[in-house]
Design a protein around this motif. Structure first.
Motif, PDB file in Angstrom:
ATOM      1  N   ALA A 140       0.823  -1.210   0.000  1.00 41.01           N
ATOM      2  CA  ALA A 140       0.000   0.000   0.000  1.00 41.01           C
ATOM      3  C   ALA A 140       0.861   1.265   0.000  1.00 41.01           C
ATOM      4  O   ALA A 140       0.537   2.247  -0.683  1.00 41.01           O
ATOM      5  N   ALA A 141       1.953   1.245   0.747  1.00 45.01           N
ATOM      6  CA  ALA A 141       2.849   2.404   0.780  1.00 45.01           C
ATOM      7  C   ALA A 141       3.471   2.643  -0.593  1.00 45.01           C
ATOM      8  O   ALA A 141       3.544   3.781  -1.068  1.00 45.01           O
ATOM      9  N   GLU A 142       3.907   1.570  -1.238  1.00 44.42           N
ATOM     10  CA  GLU A 142       4.493   1.710  -2.577  1.00 44.42           C
ATOM     11  C   GLU A 142       3.449   2.214  -3.568  1.00 44.42           C
ATOM     12  O   GLU A 142       3.735   3.077  -4.396  1.00 44.42           O
ATOM     13  N   GLY A 143       2.243   1.685  -3.477  1.00 46.43           N
ATOM     14  CA  GLY A 143       1.171   2.158  -4.352  1.00 46.43           C
ATOM     15  C   GLY A 143       0.847   3.619  -4.107  1.00 46.43           C
ATOM     16  O   GLY A 143       0.609   4.384  -5.050  1.00 46.43           O
ATOM     17  N   GLY A 144       0.846   4.021  -2.852  1.00 47.34           N
ATOM     18  CA  GLY A 144       0.600   5.417  -2.521  1.00 47.34           C
ATOM     19  C   GLY A 144       1.691   6.339  -3.033  1.00 47.34           C
ATOM     20  O   GLY A 144       1.412   7.437  -3.520  1.00 47.34           O
ATOM     21  N   ALA A 145       2.937   5.888  -2.951  1.00 54.79           N
ATOM     22  CA  ALA A 145       4.051   6.689  -3.479  1.00 54.79           C
ATOM     23  C   ALA A 145       3.911   6.843  -4.992  1.00 54.79           C
ATOM     24  O   ALA A 145       4.074   7.947  -5.534  1.00 54.79           O
ATOM     25  N   ALA A 146       3.591   5.755  -5.683  1.00 54.32           N
ATOM     26  CA  ALA A 146       3.416   5.817  -7.140  1.00 54.32           C
ATOM     27  C   ALA A 146       2.252   6.734  -7.509  1.00 54.32           C
ATOM     28  O   ALA A 146       2.303   7.432  -8.535  1.00 54.32           O
ATOM     29  N   ALA A 147       1.243   6.768  -6.667  1.00 52.74           N
ATOM     30  CA  ALA A 147       0.065   7.589  -6.946  1.00 52.74           C
ATOM     31  C   ALA A 147       0.345   9.085  -6.852  1.00 52.74           C
ATOM     32  O   ALA A 147      -0.480   9.894  -7.274  1.00 52.74           O
ATOM     33  N   THR A 148       1.511   9.471  -6.329  1.00 51.08           N
ATOM     34  CA  THR A 148       1.836  10.903  -6.274  1.00 51.08           C
ATOM     35  C   THR A 148       2.282  11.443  -7.637  1.00 51.08           C
ATOM     36  O   THR A 148       2.257  12.652  -7.846  1.00 51.08           O
ATOM     37  N   GLU A 149       2.688  10.563  -8.538  1.00 51.97           N
ATOM     38  CA  GLU A 149       3.219  11.022  -9.830  1.00 51.97           C
ATOM     39  C   GLU A 149       2.233  11.876 -10.627  1.00 51.97           C
ATOM     40  O   GLU A 149       2.625  12.909 -11.161  1.00 51.97           O
ATOM     41  N   PRO A 150       0.964  11.504 -10.766  1.00 50.20           N
ATOM     42  CA  PRO A 150       0.062  12.341 -11.557  1.00 50.20           C
ATOM     43  C   PRO A 150      -0.506  13.544 -10.801  1.00 50.20           C
ATOM     44  O   PRO A 150      -1.252  14.341 -11.378  1.00 50.20           O
ATOM     45  N   LEU A 151      -0.162  13.672  -9.525  1.00 48.88           N
ATOM     46  CA  LEU A 151      -0.715  14.755  -8.718  1.00 48.88           C
ATOM     47  C   LEU A 151       0.107  16.028  -8.829  1.00 48.88           C
ATOM     48  O   LEU A 151       1.320  15.984  -9.014  1.00 48.88           O
ATOM     49  N   GLN A 152      -0.571  17.150  -8.675  1.00 50.10           N
ATOM     50  CA  GLN A 152       0.133  18.418  -8.535  1.00 50.10           C
ATOM     51  C   GLN A 152       0.403  18.623  -7.056  1.00 50.10           C
ATOM     52  O   GLN A 152      -0.514  18.536  -6.230  1.00 50.10           O
ATOM     53  N   ALA A 153       1.654  18.865  -6.713  1.00 51.56           N
ATOM     54  CA  ALA A 153       2.031  19.048  -5.314  1.00 51.56           C
ATOM     55  C   ALA A 153       1.370  20.303  -4.756  1.00 51.56           C
ATOM     56  O   ALA A 153       1.399  21.359  -5.385  1.00 51.56           O
ATOM     57  N   ARG A 154       0.780  20.150  -3.572  1.00 57.41           N
ATOM     58  CA  ARG A 154       0.125  21.279  -2.921  1.00 57.41           C
ATOM     59  C   ARG A 154       0.842  21.718  -1.649  1.00 57.41           C
ATOM     60  O   ARG A 154       0.487  22.726  -1.062  1.00 57.41           O
ATOM     61  N   LYS A 155       1.813  20.923  -1.221  1.00 58.16           N
ATOM     62  CA  LYS A 155       2.581  21.259  -0.019  1.00 58.16           C
ATOM     63  C   LYS A 155       4.048  20.949  -0.276  1.00 58.16           C
ATOM     64  O   LYS A 155       4.393  20.167  -1.144  1.00 58.16           O
ATOM     65  N   GLY A 156       4.903  21.547   0.530  1.00 58.57           N
ATOM     66  CA  GLY A 156       6.334  21.301   0.420  1.00 58.57           C
ATOM     67  C   GLY A 156       6.967  22.084  -0.725  1.00 58.57           C
ATOM     68  O   GLY A 156       6.312  22.838  -1.449  1.00 58.57           O
TER      69      GLY A 156
END
Length: 188
Positions: A140-156
């Motif tokens: 689940a952690a690996e899947g969640g990390a991969a799921a960040t690729e299509p997202l636009q970062a909103r923090k950091g």
């Protein structure tokens, strides 16, 4: 913690490479230095309980890891350790509950939530997976990390790039996935 340190050391270059286009290219090195300090401290003095291990590791990360990663990972580990208390042995279910509390503290500290393309995108699914098994948490952690690729970062730091952050895996999510992979290897 020593397994986490080994994973971070092995993946240092990849974490730095992930951080280069959207951050300041220091995530891998900072985490390696921090987890090396954790293993050094554990070799010098063996804490009596899992809670003490995590609390001490969190303190070391805060003092040794630069940028946001030190306080965020430090909070994650310290809050987990505090939630576990002085229990000499911890079940997977108890660890999941303690981590859930700690991940909420990380979200509050960083002002982020799941979907913001941060470490939370790996941590929240990992905690849910941990309720089933260590392997499910790592997956689940690996899947969640991969799921960040299509997202636009909103923090950091990546959020400063706006739409240009899309298409990049968040380094914090990637390093969070490494920690759960290490946990699954050791405890699973």
């Amino acid at each position: 913690m020593t397994a986490c340190a080994a994973y971070v050391e092995r993946e240092e270059d990849r974490l730095t490479e992930l951080d280069s286009p959207i951050g300041d290219a220091d995530h891998g090195g900072n985490l390696r230095r921090g987890f090396a300090a954790v293993t050094e401290a554990l070799a010098a003095e063996q804490p009596a309980t899992p809670g003490e291990v995590l609390t001490g590791a969190g303190r070391r990360l805060v003092s040794k890891v630069g940028g946001a990663s030190g306080p965020l990972y430090g909070t994650l580990l310290r809050r987990t350790g505090k939630a576990l208390g002085d229990t000499p042995q911890v079940s997977r279910e108890e660890l999941a509950e303690a981590l859930a509390t700690a991940v909420d503290a990380v979200a509050q500290l960083g002002g982020a939530r799941q979907g913001d393309a941060t470490m939370l995108d790996a941590l929240y699914p990992a905690v849910e997976g941990l309720r089933t098994s260590y392997a499910a948490a790592a997956e689940a952690a690996e899947g969640g990390a991969a799921a960040t690729e299509p997202l636009q970062a909103r923090k950091g730091r990546a959020s400063y790039l706006g739409e240009r952050s899309i298409g990049h895996r968040d380094p914090g999510a990637a390093s969070s996935a490494l920690l759960f992979a290490a946990l699954a290897e050791v405890a699973g």
